[in-house]
Design a protein around this motif. Structure first.
Motif, PDB file in Angstrom:
ATOM      1  N   ASP A  29      -9.638  12.522   2.441  1.00 26.67           N
ATOM      2  CA  ASP A  29      -9.162  14.139   2.545  1.00 26.67           C
ATOM      3  C   ASP A  29     -10.072  14.711   3.484  1.00 26.67           C
ATOM      4  O   ASP A  29     -11.012  15.719   3.665  1.00 26.67           O
ATOM      5  CB  ASP A  29      -8.850  14.655   1.802  1.00 26.67           C
ATOM      6  N   GLY A  34      -6.120  18.746   1.506  1.00 27.60           N
ATOM      7  CA  GLY A  34      -5.071  18.085   0.550  1.00 27.60           C
ATOM      8  C   GLY A  34      -4.545  19.331  -0.857  1.00 27.60           C
ATOM      9  O   GLY A  34      -3.346  19.353  -0.958  1.00 27.60           O
ATOM     10  N   TRP A  39      -1.737  18.145  -2.517  1.00 23.09           N
ATOM     11  CA  TRP A  39      -1.065  16.735  -3.010  1.00 23.09           C
ATOM     12  C   TRP A  39      -0.716  16.405  -4.269  1.00 23.09           C
ATOM     13  O   TRP A  39      -1.547  15.006  -4.244  1.00 23.09           O
ATOM     14  CB  TRP A  39      -3.014  16.158  -2.374  1.00 23.09           C
ATOM     15  N   SER A  44       3.799  13.032  -3.374  1.00 28.64           N
ATOM     16  CA  SER A  44       2.961  13.553  -2.749  1.00 28.64           C
ATOM     17  C   SER A  44       3.153  12.454  -1.644  1.00 28.64           C
ATOM     18  O   SER A  44       2.801  11.366  -1.951  1.00 28.64           O
ATOM     19  CB  SER A  44       1.590  14.271  -2.624  1.00 28.64           C
ATOM     20  N   ALA A  46       0.640  11.629   0.609  1.00 36.08           N
ATOM     21  CA  ALA A  46      -1.097  11.435   1.296  1.00 36.08           C
ATOM     22  C   ALA A  46      -1.755  10.165   0.346  1.00 36.08           C
ATOM     23  O   ALA A  46      -2.791   9.741   1.283  1.00 36.08           O
ATOM     24  CB  ALA A  46      -1.675  12.862   0.393  1.00 36.08           C
ATOM     25  N   TRP A  74      -9.057  11.623  -3.508  1.00 36.87           N
ATOM     26  CA  TRP A  74      -7.880  12.250  -4.202  1.00 36.87           C
ATOM     27  C   TRP A  74      -7.650  10.924  -5.355  1.00 36.87           C
ATOM     28  O   TRP A  74      -7.497  10.242  -4.246  1.00 36.87           O
ATOM     29  CB  TRP A  74      -6.596  12.657  -3.784  1.00 36.87           C
TER      30      TRP A  74
END
Length: 598
Positions: A29, A34, A39, A44, A46, A74
């Motif tokens: 990120d 995020g 996120w 999500s 991502a 994350w």
């Protein structure tokens, strides 16, 4: 493949648990978007990578192996709570996450933790929805922030000199376990060798009305105590006398039940929390009867002078960095050190995995516990280090192998401590804080030089020179020979004590020296001195140790170091733990000094 499958908390063991290590979804990120883009939502998009927990993204074992800066990362995975846990509370545990962690379960924030080196947990019961549960962790690890305790983790992308690759994010086991609405929260053992008793402290969480704790203590398979005590409040302190047990009345003086590196005797403990006729919680633990103190310029272990032969241990592995690939790797490091004749280690700039301390307890290996330092001084750095140490002592208090704490090393984080009263007060505050939390161990105020109030005068000196630098070696030997020589030496152009402080009779130990560089295979790097072959390596090791053992004042040492680490090639072992010489020869040299010479 799931790594690190052993139960991660060896002195607080519950039988039911679920390991959450393994493959997680992962994302960098770098734009710090995020949270705004949520996120933590279950679906999500991502998360465009996968990572093998508990290895940091910088490591090979993570499956990513990227050493560039990524301050925000994350994690995401799904799990299911076993049906047999129904009606119980569910607690989520993290062994360690470097450095700040926000934890979400099913899109809800359940908690935040700051500090990269010790464990934390959250009760997630009220966030569970049944079936597939989604766990998301957001991590911030400021790559260049010099106020956070970072130890050897370099704030520049490429490793250099004594600084190594960073560890970001989850680097110890993640797990969940069920507990009853009333359960044991803390358990602490304080041995009192002089009185032959162990003081047990426990704390429960939940409604403790009519609750009792039953404690059964076994020694080598034989029950020696079983006591039941009622809880009048959530916290209870109870003393159990062992001298009253017939089998111990005559065996103390030959280490029949005391803990030492030579005889690592341990007492197994079964603790049950009862309410009425029901067993609400049950766990396994252990403790050791061990005392450490100083007297007459010597360190005493169980009231006998004990010469410490330590080795500096950075606790890094080539494929896992701060995370040992397996539990066996932690055990093997101790076994190799003992094979070389060392009776302990100084864990350098790292709070080690509790499983390492478990093996140190089991195998008989002294440990000096040390925390990662902040590179710079500020009020924020003081607060962060203080918070970290409170959590360290709480987590590791009951391990008999730990005999000393080292809150500051070589004036790192206190660069002006020699004359700056504010930084001196910080050193004094750490010394007294740790003693206020743990009266059973020694505290070294500033390992290396510029000491303030301290229980050990811990000196670093690498000035032994190469074998052909005769004058330098003789000066090294002369400086170590006597109390006056050591206290007036300035091996790093720094005084042994800070201004306004002086030696008060505490034992003097040489706690960093050596560091002979020896290139093996394709390794490239540096050492404090260098040799070209095995014969020269052993000769130089003997030469340095002869200077140590000829000292009339040193009462222990810590040799640098156990293994090579990244660009440092000054280990007795290579980075992947291959001996650079016959370890029996190292042991022979280490045993030039014998305890009967005291």
């Amino acid at each position: 493949m799931t790594f690190r499958t052993e139960y991660p908390r060896p002195q607080f063991v519950r039988q039911k648990w679920l390991n959450l290590n393994g493959v997680w979804d992962f994302a960098f990120d770098d734009e710090k978007k995020g949270t705004e883009e949520k996120w933590f939502k279950e679906h999500s998009t991502a998360f465009n990578q996968q990572i093998n927990v508990p290895f940091a993204y910088q490591t090979k074992l993570s499956g990513i192996e990227d050493s560039t800066f990524h301050d925000f990362v994350w994690y995401r995975r799904q799990f299911e709570v076993p049906a047999s846990w129904q009606g119980q509370r569910v607690v989520l545990h993290f062994g360690a996450v470097d450095y700040r962690a926000w934890v979400y379960v099913n899109e809800q924030l359940v908690g935040f933790h700051e500090g990269g080196h010790v464990s934390f947990q959250f009760d997630i019961t009220d966030y569970l929805q049944g079936g597939k549960e989604t766990l998301v962790v957001r991590v911030e690890d400021p790559s260049t922030d010099e106020t956070i305790p970072r130890g050897k983790q370099f704030w520049v992308e490429k490793s250099d000199a004594i600084w190594y690759t960073r560890t970001t994010g989850i680097w110890q086991t993640v797990w969940i376990e069920p507990v009853s609405p009333i359960h044991l929260k803390k358990l602490k053992f304080t041995p009192n060798v002089d009185e032959g008793e162990v003081i047990v402290e426990c704390e429960v969480d939940g409604n403790y009305a009519e609750a009792k704790v039953e404690m059964e203590i076994l020694f080598k398979g034989e029950r020696i105590a079983k006591e039941l005590f009622e809880l009048q409040e959530p916290y209870h302190r109870h003393s159990i006398n062992l001298f009253n047990r017939k089998i111990f009345r005559t065996s103390f003086h030959n280490d029949g039940w005391a803990w030492t590196p030579e005889n690592p005797n341990l007492f197994d403990v079964k603790v049950s929390l009862l309410q009425g006729d029901s067993v609400m919680d049950e766990l396994q633990s252990y403790f050791g009867m061990r005392k450490v103190h100083t007297e007459n310029g010597m360190v005493y272990l169980n009231n006998r002078p004990y010469y410490q032969k330590l080795v500096l241990d950075q606790g890094y592995w080539p494929e896992g960095l701060l995370t040992a690939p397996t539990d066996e790797d932690l055990k093997m490091d101790i076994e190799l050190a003992k094979e070389m004749g060392f009776n302990g280690c100084r864990k350098h700039q790292k709070v080690e995995d509790p499983r390492f301390l478990y093996w140190a307890d089991q195998l008989g290996f002294l440990v000096w516990g040390e925390c990662a330092a902040s590179p710079s001084y500020s009020e924020d750095a003081v607060a962060l280090l203080t918070k970290e140490w409170i959590e360290i002592v709480e987590r590791d208090y009951s391990h008999p192998s730990i005999v000393a704490w080292v809150p500051i090393n070589e004036s790192w984080g206190v660069p002006h401590i020699r004359s700056n009263r504010q930084q001196q007060h910080h050193s004094l505050a750490m010394y007294h804080l740790i003693h206020s939390l743990d009266p059973t161990r020694l505290v070294i105020s500033n390992d290396g030089w510029e000491l303030t109030k301290t229980d050990i005068c811990a000196v670093h000196n690498y000035n032994h020179g190469n074998h052909d630098e005769v004058a330098k070696y003789e000066k090294f030997k002369e400086d170590l020979a006597t109390k006056e020589g050591i206290l007036h030496s300035q091996p790093a152009r720094r005084g042994i004590y800070a201004n306004g402080f002086a030696h008060e009779g505490e034992p003097i130990l040489l706690t960093e020296f050596g560091g002979i560089g020896f290139k093996v295979d394709d390794a490239n790097g540096w050492g404090y001195t260098s040799v070209a072959n095995v014969e020269d390596y052993l000769a130089d090791y003997r030469r340095i140790m002869e200077a140590i053992y000829s000292s009339k004042i040193l009462f222990g040492y810590c040799y640098t170091q156990l293994t090579d680490v990244e660009q440092e090639i000054n280990g007795i072992l290579t980075y992947d733990r291959k001996p650079k010489c016959d370890l029996k020869e190292i042991k022979c040299i280490n045993e030039m000094w014998h305890a009967d010479t005291i």
